[in-house]
Design a protein around this motif. Structure first.
Motif, PDB file in Angstrom:
ATOM      1  N   GLN A 171       0.821  -1.213   0.000  1.00  0.00           N
ATOM      2  CA  GLN A 171       0.000   0.000   0.000  1.00  0.00           C
ATOM      3  C   GLN A 171       0.857   1.267   0.000  1.00  0.00           C
ATOM      4  O   GLN A 171       0.385   2.339  -0.387  1.00  0.00           O
ATOM      5  CB  GLN A 171      -0.943  -0.009   1.205  1.00  0.00           C
ATOM      6  N   GLU A 195      -2.855   9.011   7.285  1.00  0.00           N
ATOM      7  CA  GLU A 195      -3.070   8.168   8.462  1.00  0.00           C
ATOM      8  C   GLU A 195      -3.654   6.812   8.077  1.00  0.00           C
ATOM      9  O   GLU A 195      -3.328   5.785   8.679  1.00  0.00           O
ATOM     10  CB  GLU A 195      -3.990   8.879   9.453  1.00  0.00           C
ATOM     11  N   LYS A 196      -4.530   6.799   7.072  1.00  0.00           N
ATOM     12  CA  LYS A 196      -5.105   5.524   6.611  1.00  0.00           C
ATOM     13  C   LYS A 196      -4.016   4.603   6.062  1.00  0.00           C
ATOM     14  O   LYS A 196      -4.044   3.388   6.274  1.00  0.00           O
ATOM     15  CB  LYS A 196      -6.151   5.784   5.525  1.00  0.00           C
ATOM     16  N   TYR A 198      -0.699   4.795   6.786  1.00  0.00           N
ATOM     17  CA  TYR A 198       0.301   4.448   7.793  1.00  0.00           C
ATOM     18  C   TYR A 198      -0.126   3.297   8.689  1.00  0.00           C
ATOM     19  O   TYR A 198       0.713   2.617   9.290  1.00  0.00           O
ATOM     20  CB  TYR A 198       0.648   5.668   8.640  1.00  0.00           C
ATOM     21  N   LYS A 199      -1.422   3.044   8.788  1.00  0.00           N
ATOM     22  CA  LYS A 199      -1.903   1.920   9.601  1.00  0.00           C
ATOM     23  C   LYS A 199      -1.365   0.594   9.083  1.00  0.00           C
ATOM     24  O   LYS A 199      -1.241  -0.376   9.836  1.00  0.00           O
ATOM     25  CB  LYS A 199      -3.436   1.900   9.627  1.00  0.00           C
ATOM     26  N   TYR A 200      -1.030   0.559   7.794  1.00  0.00           N
ATOM     27  CA  TYR A 200      -0.489  -0.674   7.227  1.00  0.00           C
ATOM     28  C   TYR A 200       0.907  -0.992   7.761  1.00  0.00           C
ATOM     29  O   TYR A 200       1.398  -2.116   7.576  1.00  0.00           O
ATOM     30  CB  TYR A 200      -0.454  -0.579   5.697  1.00  0.00           C
ATOM     31  N   GLU A 239       1.702  -0.772  11.024  1.00  0.00           N
ATOM     32  CA  GLU A 239       1.605  -1.186  12.424  1.00  0.00           C
ATOM     33  C   GLU A 239       2.040  -2.637  12.661  1.00  0.00           C
ATOM     34  O   GLU A 239       2.702  -2.911  13.668  1.00  0.00           O
ATOM     35  CB  GLU A 239       0.183  -0.943  12.939  1.00  0.00           C
ATOM     36  N   LYS A 290       5.809   3.185  13.806  1.00  0.00           N
ATOM     37  CA  LYS A 290       4.840   4.282  13.782  1.00  0.00           C
ATOM     38  C   LYS A 290       5.415   5.441  12.978  1.00  0.00           C
ATOM     39  O   LYS A 290       6.569   5.826  13.167  1.00  0.00           O
ATOM     40  CB  LYS A 290       4.526   4.754  15.206  1.00  0.00           C
ATOM     41  N   LYS A 295       7.551   1.181  17.457  1.00  0.00           N
ATOM     42  CA  LYS A 295       6.282   1.247  18.188  1.00  0.00           C
ATOM     43  C   LYS A 295       6.462   0.909  19.660  1.00  0.00           C
ATOM     44  O   LYS A 295       5.818   1.508  20.538  1.00  0.00           O
ATOM     45  CB  LYS A 295       5.283   0.279  17.544  1.00  0.00           C
TER      46      LYS A 295
END
Length: 316
Positions: free
Chosen positions: A85, A111-112, A114-116, A118, A123, A227
């Protein structure tokens, strides 16, 4: 597993990157991030900056951040090799200008994406521009898309950039960032593609004859933190570091954007030939890459649609 380094009662944040010491990234880290964090935490957090691949090449310090052996890094988009992504940001001609890219990557759309990251224990604190990528080479000036044919071009190990450069007619050679200067100097490759500032501060234009302003791909950078390290910080410390990352990102954006005209002037004065080809044929040639990407990763369609819709606000 992660390691939150501590010396003499202070938490240590090591920040790795591949940029030259005088590049805007390291200037912003030294003049913005480091003092904001150290002063904001009354010395409880100490920041140490490691430029110019001192802690290894990008893949090595990316792995270090994932493991927590390196707390932070300023990375490029090599994440796309493990998180598909992330290729969204470097799809051909995805962003119309710096303002558009910044609104996406430091806003809700970013932000959508960057969740990939995690699941990799990483982070993203903020995004900054390396710049829009342009092409330099020693074979011929690129004035039309036909001039790209058979130029041996260094590329990084990323599926998108390799597809794009081959579609434009280049012969591609994958080499790490640290080997670019020698490869250009010795003729192992004819050219490379990188943002103006990246190439300028690395000294590559000293061994290149031609630069073409293709702006074919936006090159994002990311301020990332392990993280586990992040979760160990207090809420106040998180707020201070997040704010410092945002200010650092803004400083880099302003520096990179404002320096481009000056860089073009300086390299022209040194004899480098700068050309401005018509970009419409370039855009048409690489358009299938975006469509193929959406077909392969249909969950990204809404994000790409949002990016393209937002672009209308920034078109002149």
């Amino acid at each position: 597993m992660f390691v939150l380094s501590s010396f003499v009662g202070a938490t240590t944040l090591k920040i790795a990157n591949y940029y030259a010491v005088d590049h805007p990234v390291n200037q912003a880290l030294q003049n913005k991030f480091k003092p904001m964090v150290e002063e904001g935490t009354n010395g409880k957090i100490k920041v140490y900056i490691f430029p110019n691949n001192q802690l290894g090449a990008e893949q090595e310090f990316i792995e270090g951040v994932q493991l927590g052996t390196i707390e932070m890094a300023m990375t490029g988009n090599m994440w796309e090799n493990t998180v598909p992504q992330f290729r969204i940001m470097q799809l051909p001609y995805m962003f119309v200008n710096y303002e558009h890219a910044d609104a996406v990557l430091n806003g809700p759309i970013g932000e959508k994406i960057y969740k990939y990251l995690e699941p990799l224990n990483v982070k993203v604190l903020a995004s900054f521009p390396n710049g829009f990528r342009v092409i330099s080479n020693n074979k011929r000036p690129i004035r039309t898309i036909e001039d790209c044919k058979d130029i041996k071009l260094r590329v990084f190990q990323g599926e998108t950039i390799i597809k794009e450069m081959k579609a434009l007619g280049f012969s591609t050679v994958v080499l790490p960032f640290s080997e670019i200067f020698t490869a250009l100097q010795q003729g192992v490759v004819d050219g490379q593609d990188n943002p103006l500032a990246t190439a300028y501060y690395a000294g590559w234009y000293d061994v290149q004859k031609y630069v073409s302003i293709t702006n074919h791909m936006y090159s994002p950078g990311y301020i990332v933190i392990n993280k586990g390290v992040w979760d160990r910080l207090s809420e106040d410390e998180k707020e201070i570091i997040k704010k410092a990352a945002q200010v650092t990102s803004e400083a880099i954006l302003n520096a990179v954007r404002s320096q481009e005209d000056q860089i073009i002037k300086e390299i022209t004065n040194k004899g480098v030939v700068v050309t401005y080809p018509d970009l419409k044929p370039f855009m048409e040639r690489v358009k299938p890459i975006v469509n193929e990407f959406i077909e392969e990763y249909p969950e990204t369609k809404d994000i790409i649609d949002d990016i393209q819709e937002l672009s209308q606000k920034y078109l002149q």
